[in-house]
Design a protein around this motif. Structure first.
Motif, PDB file in Angstrom:
ATOM      1  N   LEU A  19       1.058   7.235 -10.118  1.00  0.00           N
ATOM      2  CA  LEU A  19      -0.263   7.345  -9.509  1.00  0.00           C
ATOM      3  C   LEU A  19      -1.332   7.132 -10.569  1.00  0.00           C
ATOM      4  O   LEU A  19      -1.322   7.785 -11.614  1.00  0.00           O
ATOM      5  N   ASP A  20      -2.250   6.219 -10.297  1.00  0.00           N
ATOM      6  CA  ASP A  20      -3.337   5.911 -11.230  1.00  0.00           C
ATOM      7  C   ASP A  20      -4.656   6.334 -10.593  1.00  0.00           C
ATOM      8  O   ASP A  20      -5.186   5.629  -9.729  1.00  0.00           O
ATOM      9  N   PRO A  21      -5.219   7.471 -11.008  1.00  0.00           N
ATOM     10  CA  PRO A  21      -6.451   7.959 -10.380  1.00  0.00           C
ATOM     11  C   PRO A  21      -7.694   7.178 -10.770  1.00  0.00           C
ATOM     12  O   PRO A  21      -8.760   7.414 -10.209  1.00  0.00           O
ATOM     13  N   ASP A  22      -7.552   6.252 -11.714  1.00  0.00           N
ATOM     14  CA  ASP A  22      -8.705   5.469 -12.160  1.00  0.00           C
ATOM     15  C   ASP A  22      -8.848   4.155 -11.415  1.00  0.00           C
ATOM     16  O   ASP A  22      -9.836   3.449 -11.599  1.00  0.00           O
ATOM     17  N   ARG A  23      -7.892   3.826 -10.568  1.00  0.00           N
ATOM     18  CA  ARG A  23      -7.963   2.575  -9.796  1.00  0.00           C
ATOM     19  C   ARG A  23      -8.829   2.781  -8.567  1.00  0.00           C
ATOM     20  O   ARG A  23      -8.551   3.655  -7.737  1.00  0.00           O
ATOM     21  N   PRO A  24      -9.873   2.003  -8.382  1.00  0.00           N
ATOM     22  CA  PRO A  24     -10.685   2.120  -7.168  1.00  0.00           C
ATOM     23  C   PRO A  24      -9.846   1.816  -5.931  1.00  0.00           C
ATOM     24  O   PRO A  24      -8.975   0.939  -5.950  1.00  0.00           O
ATOM     25  N   GLY A  25     -10.088   2.552  -4.863  1.00  0.00           N
ATOM     26  CA  GLY A  25      -9.346   2.332  -3.627  1.00  0.00           C
ATOM     27  C   GLY A  25      -9.014   3.645  -2.963  1.00  0.00           C
ATOM     28  O   GLY A  25      -9.836   4.569  -2.924  1.00  0.00           O
ATOM     29  N   TYR A  26      -7.810   3.747  -2.432  1.00  0.00           N
ATOM     30  CA  TYR A  26      -7.371   4.929  -1.698  1.00  0.00           C
ATOM     31  C   TYR A  26      -6.163   5.564  -2.379  1.00  0.00           C
ATOM     32  O   TYR A  26      -5.308   4.872  -2.944  1.00  0.00           O
TER      33      TYR A  26
ATOM     34  N   VAL B 236      -2.731  -9.388   8.868  1.00  0.00           N
ATOM     35  CA  VAL B 236      -3.705 -10.049   9.745  1.00  0.00           C
ATOM     36  C   VAL B 236      -5.066 -10.220   9.059  1.00  0.00           C
ATOM     37  O   VAL B 236      -6.049 -10.547   9.711  1.00  0.00           O
ATOM     38  N   GLY B 237      -5.099 -10.000   7.754  1.00  0.00           N
ATOM     39  CA  GLY B 237      -6.311 -10.374   7.021  1.00  0.00           C
ATOM     40  C   GLY B 237      -7.073  -9.272   6.333  1.00  0.00           C
ATOM     41  O   GLY B 237      -8.061  -9.556   5.637  1.00  0.00           O
ATOM     42  N   ALA B 238      -6.688  -8.003   6.500  1.00  0.00           N
ATOM     43  CA  ALA B 238      -7.424  -6.927   5.848  1.00  0.00           C
ATOM     44  C   ALA B 238      -7.176  -6.957   4.337  1.00  0.00           C
ATOM     45  O   ALA B 238      -6.033  -7.103   3.897  1.00  0.00           O
ATOM     46  N   PRO B 239      -8.228  -6.798   3.534  1.00  0.00           N
ATOM     47  CA  PRO B 239      -8.049  -6.816   2.082  1.00  0.00           C
ATOM     48  C   PRO B 239      -7.576  -5.458   1.567  1.00  0.00           C
ATOM     49  O   PRO B 239      -8.306  -4.728   0.893  1.00  0.00           O
ATOM     50  N   ILE B 240      -6.330  -5.109   1.899  1.00  0.00           N
ATOM     51  CA  ILE B 240      -5.805  -3.809   1.485  1.00  0.00           C
ATOM     52  C   ILE B 240      -4.336  -3.976   1.115  1.00  0.00           C
ATOM     53  O   ILE B 240      -3.635  -4.816   1.685  1.00  0.00           O
ATOM     54  N   ALA B 241      -3.888  -3.218   0.133  1.00  0.00           N
ATOM     55  CA  ALA B 241      -2.524  -3.378  -0.379  1.00  0.00           C
ATOM     56  C   ALA B 241      -1.895  -2.010  -0.596  1.00  0.00           C
ATOM     57  O   ALA B 241      -2.149  -1.364  -1.611  1.00  0.00           O
ATOM     58  N   PRO B 242      -1.089  -1.523   0.368  1.00  0.00           N
ATOM     59  CA  PRO B 242      -0.428  -0.234   0.180  1.00  0.00           C
ATOM     60  C   PRO B 242       0.722  -0.342  -0.815  1.00  0.00           C
ATOM     61  O   PRO B 242       1.385  -1.381  -0.915  1.00  0.00           O
ATOM     62  N   GLU B 243       0.946   0.735  -1.554  1.00  0.00           N
ATOM     63  CA  GLU B 243       2.067   0.780  -2.492  1.00  0.00           C
ATOM     64  C   GLU B 243       2.528   2.224  -2.621  1.00  0.00           C
ATOM     65  O   GLU B 243       1.766   3.160  -2.369  1.00  0.00           O
ATOM     66  N   LEU B 244       3.785   2.411  -3.009  1.00  0.00           N
ATOM     67  CA  LEU B 244       4.367   3.738  -3.160  1.00  0.00           C
ATOM     68  C   LEU B 244       4.354   4.137  -4.623  1.00  0.00           C
ATOM     69  O   LEU B 244       4.814   3.379  -5.490  1.00  0.00           O
ATOM     70  N   VAL B 245       3.837   5.333  -4.906  1.00  0.00           N
ATOM     71  CA  VAL B 245       3.726   5.817  -6.278  1.00  0.00           C
ATOM     72  C   VAL B 245       4.202   7.272  -6.315  1.00  0.00           C
ATOM     73  O   VAL B 245       4.442   7.886  -5.286  1.00  0.00           O
ATOM     74  N   SER B 246       4.306   7.806  -7.521  1.00  0.00           N
ATOM     75  CA  SER B 246       4.580   9.237  -7.667  1.00  0.00           C
ATOM     76  C   SER B 246       3.831   9.746  -8.888  1.00  0.00           C
ATOM     77  O   SER B 246       3.358   8.958  -9.723  1.00  0.00           O
TER      78      SER B 246
ATOM     79  N   ALA C  42       1.758  15.473 -10.107  1.00  0.00           N
ATOM     80  CA  ALA C  42       0.863  14.629  -9.319  1.00  0.00           C
ATOM     81  C   ALA C  42      -0.506  15.256  -9.126  1.00  0.00           C
ATOM     82  O   ALA C  42      -1.514  14.547  -9.001  1.00  0.00           O
ATOM     83  N   MET C  43      -0.580  16.583  -9.077  1.00  0.00           N
ATOM     84  CA  MET C  43      -1.819  17.210  -8.631  1.00  0.00           C
ATOM     85  C   MET C  43      -2.991  17.040  -9.605  1.00  0.00           C
ATOM     86  O   MET C  43      -4.119  16.809  -9.156  1.00  0.00           O
ATOM     87  N   PRO C  44      -2.805  17.127 -10.928  1.00  0.00           N
ATOM     88  CA  PRO C  44      -3.937  16.815 -11.813  1.00  0.00           C
ATOM     89  C   PRO C  44      -4.442  15.384 -11.630  1.00  0.00           C
ATOM     90  O   PRO C  44      -5.641  15.115 -11.790  1.00  0.00           O
ATOM     91  N   LEU C  45      -3.538  14.475 -11.270  1.00  0.00           N
ATOM     92  CA  LEU C  45      -3.948  13.092 -11.031  1.00  0.00           C
ATOM     93  C   LEU C  45      -4.753  12.989  -9.739  1.00  0.00           C
ATOM     94  O   LEU C  45      -5.736  12.240  -9.664  1.00  0.00           O
ATOM     95  N   VAL C  46      -4.331  13.731  -8.710  1.00  0.00           N
ATOM     96  CA  VAL C  46      -5.107  13.747  -7.460  1.00  0.00           C
ATOM     97  C   VAL C  46      -6.482  14.356  -7.711  1.00  0.00           C
ATOM     98  O   VAL C  46      -7.497  13.897  -7.167  1.00  0.00           O
TER      99      VAL C  46
END
Length: 222
Positions: free
Chosen positions: A67-74, A35-45, A106-110
């Motif tokens: 999982l890429d901790p350097d990508r701006p977002g959530y 519906v127009g929100a500029p957000i893109a969910p994706e599944l990572v590990s 995953a935890m060092p990346l988080v």
């Protein structure tokens, strides 16, 4: 004006994850994008592309990337599902699964994501417990499933009495269905209340309670 580039929301899968923790917020964010929100969910590990087995028998999901901790977002961290306790020392109880996740790749990346000022980490249910067990939330304000709030406090976390907690670059939500409320709050942050309300209507679900944030007046005791 050109449309805004979508904000990535990386939902982290780990062995034993709770499917509803993942799918609830994922579907809310996906509906928001429709519906127009500029957000893109994706599944990572933490390990990269792989098939990840949930804690619910018969349900697996595919992580499409690392999982890429350097990508701006959530970065969204779910909890686990299984028995709360068991007489079998080797049973994959929720505490065992969360402790295992806290020691995973995953935890060092988080941790790096939490250190990145362009990333907001959001947890659903036991996700905040996993981060706390990894020593990442000491001194922060958060919430988890009601059964785990004592454990959060024992690790130095300030537990707020709210369904969703906004502690700046750390968002957290309580029990499993609160992932829906968290997703709607993220949509409101990124696209405004009209988009969030539209998705509420699509899902026939209304957010519950006030989102806690360390803002405004300190209430006087009654």
């Amino acid at each position: 004006m050109p449309a805004s580039a979508p904000v990535p929301a990386q939902v982290v899968l780990f062995d034993g994850f709770d499917p509803l923790d993942v799918v609830g917020i994922y579907e809310v964010l996906h509906a928001g994008a429709l519906v127009g929100a500029p957000i893109a969910p994706e599944l990572v590990s933490g390990e990269g592309p792989r098939t990840v087995v949930s804690g619910t028998p018969g349900i697996t999901l595919e992580a499409g990337a690392a999982l890429d901790p350097d990508r701006p977002g959530y970065v969204v961290v779910p909890g686990a599902v299984g028995p709360v306790e068991s007489a079998d020392d080797d049973a994959d109880t929720i505490p065992v699964l969360l402790a295992r996740f806290a020691q995973s790749a995953a935890m060092p990346l988080v941790r790096r994501a939490l250190d990145n000022p362009d990333v907001t980490v959001a947890t659903v249910c036991g996700g905040s417990v996993a981060l706390a067990l990894a020593g990442l939330l000491e001194g922060r304000t958060a919430v988890t499933n009601a059964m785990g709030n004592d454990l959060l406090e024992a690790t130095g976390v300030r537990v707020a009495d709210a369904r969703v907690v906004d502690d700046g670059d750390l968002l957290s939500a309580g029990g499993v269905t609160s992932g829906l409320d968290l997703g709607l709050y993220v949509l409101e942050r990124e696209a405004g209340p009209r988009v969030a309300r539209s998705v509420e209507s699509i899902f026939e679900f209304e957010r519950r309670g006030t989102v806690w944030a360390d803002l405004g007046l300190e209430p006087r005791p009654l």
